[in-house]
Design an enzyme around this catalytic site. Structure first.
Site, PDB file in Angstrom:
ATOM      1  N   ASP A 398      21.840  32.399 -38.107  1.00 18.66           N
ATOM      2  CA  ASP A 398      20.762  31.378 -38.110  1.00 18.66           C
ATOM      3  C   ASP A 398      20.861  30.393 -39.113  1.00 18.66           C
ATOM      4  OD1 ASP A 398      18.429  30.188 -37.210  1.00 18.66           O
ATOM      5  OD2 ASP A 398      16.800  31.531 -37.718  1.00 18.66           O
ATOM      6  N   TYR A 399      21.948  30.264 -39.387  1.00 16.27           N
ATOM      7  CA  TYR A 399      22.578  28.889 -40.300  1.00 16.27           C
ATOM      8  C   TYR A 399      22.344  27.642 -39.361  1.00 16.27           C
ATOM      9  CZ  TYR A 399      24.119  32.347 -43.678  1.00 16.27           C
ATOM     10  OH  TYR A 399      24.415  33.429 -44.430  1.00 16.27           O
TER      11      TYR A 399
END
Lengths: 739, 127
Positions: A398-399
């Site tokens: 979830d970057y």
């Protein structure tokens, strides 16, 4: 006698500490449970067809070919027609191209999204006299019986005689910039069910028409994308819908997205207009299902609202609208950050997120893997990408990029300025790219990353990009000795939690047998607050987080036990699963369990403070850190959620960005201490602060009205940041100029 | 046996007893969780300190001065270990040493109480 009294008091103090022993009830870390079920295989990488049998999972969404649920086309609008992008009328110069000195004409003030204002009435010398000039109530906050999903995140824009803004549920209003008096308000009647993870409206767009003559309605328009996926155009003077735009002033953005339910897909950022093309992106609720609605990026004619092009990742050569029962390719990376336009190059810079099912990548197509968690420069004439720069390869952390890119000029090798773009990321790596071709201007190194990881059929890439020319907005990898607490008891708890998890740095591969620590986490580094840049001094202001996450993949069986289901499952209840928490990831072999890396009994983060920082970087002299310090005091935070009242600048998690002014000040709220502050741009010293009526999780802005400078901040709060929600826009000015 | 004196304990003696129980509980948490931490490859401080704390607390519950001195020994160990691990960084010393030091002040105050208990026991020949 006296001694025994003292002893009694002291012993009572000790007894008060006994609840700490509650930590002894040690829960399975990460609540992921024991890995009893066997690890499943990778599953089917192709989007289901209309004849694919239904999923065997206990909870699962309908076929992607099922019709859209009622209410998804919120205003029941007819389909919008297409037009040839070459027929888009020549755009007149926009307010945001060169804002008047006292205006703030776009989300980031101008087309470069610098968040820099040339106003200088408020200075480090007089900022401590700032007082509230007026407060405006938007009227959007959770009503009884509604789950608190609010975080307005709004930044008004100011053009001429109006302050234009939206409420958290997308009502649009024009205020008198000197008094806060409402000049008009356009209610769009958005339903509670349409709120996705968060009720947010980051702002609206001011557009001047070349087709409607000056003085006529809708010559100047306010454009807004809504949570329920409408693109709305209203007249800036009256707030009435622009009849010539779309169908009666509205376009249904759910057209072509296929099966969905309200709240699955939504717009929260102001759409930019580039050479007459209004470009829309949207967030797709994270963690729901592999075959979530498409993350397609689309261009519409800002004059007529007609469809121009689509960039659909898995249909790269088809830029048209789907017809019949077809839909844009599902599960593709969504983009929920504010986009930046570039009229000169005819590009829109799209910060992309991740493919649907963020933590499992085996089902992603090669096309998706090229463009997820990247900056994609799309040609607004065609809808085709001109270049792509990826900030995390095959992202399963979830970057995704939450920040808006800021445009600036960098000195080139021959002394000529190079058109550059600054792209902050949640990783805390800030990439500086050439806008013309996406090539790094400051060095980027591909460094080894843990590979292939542990999930069968889903190998990690052997390298990841690091921006070595910019200061990293992160602390070194966590160590056991970084664990913190009030006492050795909770510190020990966190040390055990740390050691129980997998952790091999920033790119620790996901695991199912035990939790893994993700640092930086999904809150950043840099998140949607983006950065502000003073082109005069060359100072770049960045606020960022040190908030690790504790993640674990869970087998489908375990996910079903936990009741994880996608939002379009018939059993789904509102508030039953959010973007930034546990997710079903239906259609993949795993669900995901995500929590902050904290002590769940005290509510304190496991790592040592600070949790939030602010940094000034000198972009003109070798990208050196000018100053850096923790952002946010402990006044509203403490164990068990109790406010300590301490003025100690501990550095709290923060969401929302900064403003930098010619007066030499940085204005920023963002931190969870619910304060707004003015910081000396050159020294980092906090010269003024004030307590807000709610959390200041929004980007502030500043403008001039009646010859005086005002600073506005939406104190809307943030449900996930656990700050108080309010519907108040608070505007400050020096005392003589109260409204 | 100390239990014979429960009936006529003074307040300070009761509080000393309670403090001993608290130290035993903290010590047990240290031993159990500290053992897991050590087995996971983490610091061995907690399990070692936990053993000292359990012994200290048991002796204090039994009304023995040695209990207080064992605690003060554990405190000294804590400070040495803390300074070794994080140096003189106040923010990092806080979770490691602040609580134990505050508890140490209380333990220090119990020394006269424990001495009195011991003297009384000696007089009654009930060591």
């Amino acid at each position: 006698m006296r001694r025994s009294y003292l002893l009694a008091t002291a012993a009572c103090v000790t007894l008060a500490c006994v609840p700490l022993a509650a930590n002894a009830q040690f829960a399975p870390a990460g609540s992921g449970g024991s890995p009893t079920a066997s690890v499943p295989g990778p599953g089917n990488a192709d989007e289901p067809t209309a004849t694919t049998p239904a999923s065997t999972s206990r909870f699962s969404g309908p076929s992607p070919y099922a019709p859209q649920a009622p209410g998804v086309n919120a205003a029941n609008l007819p389909d919008i027609g297409s037009m040839d992008p070459n027929d888009v009328p020549q755009m007149v110069p926009q307010q945001s191209a060169a804002p008047a000195q006292g205006d703030w004409s776009a989300y980031g003030r101008d087309d470069s999204q610098t968040r820099y204002s040339p106003l200088s009435e408020i200075t480090p010398q007089n900022a401590d006299q700032l007082k509230v000039a007026f407060v405006y109530h938007t009227g959007s906050y959770p009503r009884p019986g509604q789950v608190n999903k609010w975080a307005a995140e709004t930044t008004p824009i100011k053009v001429g005689d109006g302050l234009y803004m939206c409420s958290a549920q997308n009502d649009i209003m024009k205020l008198d910039p000197a008094t806060g008096k409402e000049i008009w308000r356009h209610n769009i009647n958005e339903k509670y069910e349409s709120i996705p993870y968060t009720a947010a409206c980051k702002g609206v767009t001011y557009f001047t028409s070349s087709q409607v003559p000056e003085g006529q309605p809708c010559h100047n328009r306010i454009l807004e994308g809504t949570l329920d996926m409408r693109l709305i155009a209203v007249d800036a003077a009256t707030g009435n819908l622009c009849e010539g735009f779309g169908h009666g002033g509205q376009v249904n953005l759910m057209q072509g997205l296929g099966e969905s339910v309200p709240g699955f897909v939504s717009m929260t950022t102001p759409p930019p207009v580039i050479n007459g093309v209004v470009v829309v992106n949207h967030e797709v609720l994270d963690g729901q299902r592999r075959w979530a609605p498409s993350g397609v990026i689309r261009g519409y004619d800002a004059e007529s609202g007609k469809f121009l092009w689509a960039w659909d990742v898995n249909n790269p050569n088809d830029h048209s609208q789907p017809t019949g029962n077809n839909h844009y390719s599902r599960g593709t990376p969504n983009s929920w950050a504010a986009m930046t336009g570039d009229n000169a190059l005819g590009l829109v810079y799209v910060p992309t997120g991740n493919s649907a099912s963020d933590y499992y990548s085996a089902l992603r197509s090669p096309e998706e893997n090229k463009v997820s968690s990247a900056v994609v420069a799309i040609d607004v004439k065609t809808g085709a990408p001109r270049w792509v720069f990826q900030t995390a390869h095959k992202d399963v952390w979830d970057y995704d990029i939450g920040s808006q890119a800021t445009l600036m000029d960098m000195p080139g090798p021959d002394g000529q300025p190079v058109p550059a773009l600054i792209m902050p990321t949640k990783r805390g790596q800030t990439f500086v790219l050439d806008r013309r071709d996406g090539k790094p201007i400051l060095p980027v190194e591909e460094r080894p990353a843990p590979s292939p990881g542990v999930i069968p059929g889903d190998p990690r890439t052997p390298t990841q990009p690091w921006s070595t020319g910019m200061p990293a907005l992160r602390v070194p990898d966590l160590k056991e000795t970084d664990m913190w607490g009030m006492s050795p008891i909770d510190q020990l708890f966190c040390r055990v939690k740390f050691r129980r998890a997998n952790y091999t740095g920033e790119f620790t591969p996901p695991s199912v047998d035990k939790p893994w620590i993700e640092y930086p986490g999904y809150n950043g580094g840099s998140d949607w607050g983006s950065m502000s840049y003073d082109p005069q001094s060359g100072i770049l202001i960045a606020n960022w987080n040190i908030t690790p996450m504790y993640d674990q993949l869970v087998t489908r069986k375990k996910a079903d036990q936990l009741g994880l289901m996608p939002i379009d499952d018939p059993n789904y209840k509102p508030g039953g699963g959010g973007a930034e928490g546990n997710g079903a990831m239906d259609g993949t072999p795993y669900g995901i369990v995500v929590t902050p890396f904290w002590n769940q009994y005290t509510g304190m983060m496991c790592n040592r403070p600070p949790y939030g920082m602010i940094t000034a970087i000198d972009m003109k002299h070798g990208q050196k850190v000018l100053w850096q310090h923790p952002l946010g005091t402990a006044r509203a935070n403490g164990p068990w959620g109790l406010p300590t009242g301490l003025p100690w600048e501990i550095g709290t998690p923060n969401n929302g960005g900064s403003v930098v002014t010619a007066g030499g000040l940085v204005f920023i709220a963002a931190a969870t201490d619910n304060q707004i502050r003015a910081i000396d741009e050159h020294t980092g010293k906090v010269v003024w602060s004030a307590v807000l009526p709610g959390g200041g999780q929004a980007n502030p802005m500043t403008y001039e009205a009646n010859g005086h400078q005002y600073v506005a901040i939406m104190a809307g709060g943030h449900h996930f940041m656990m700050t108080p929600v309010s519907d108040q826009l608070v505007v400050y000015a020096l005392p003589d100029h109260k409204g | 046996m100390p239990n014979t004196y429960y009936g006529n304990r003074t307040l300070t003696e009761w509080l000393t007893f309670v403090l001993g129980v608290v130290i035993v509980l903290v010590g047990l948490f240290f031993v159990i969780e500290g053992a897991e931490l050590a087995m996971l490859g983490g610091s061995v401080y907690y399990v070692l300190c936990g053993i000292l704390l359990v012994a200290s607390g048991v002796f204090m519950v039994l009304g023995r001065t040695i209990g207080a001195f064992l605690y003060l020994g554990a405190l000294a160990y804590t400070w040495v270990w803390s300074l070794w691990e994080v140096g003189f960084s106040p923010i990092d010393l806080m979770p490691r040493a602040m609580g134990p030091t505050m508890l140490g002040i209380l333990v220090f105050l119990t020394i006269p109480v424990l001495r009195r208990l011991e003297t009384r026991r000696t007089l009654r020949g009930a060591v």
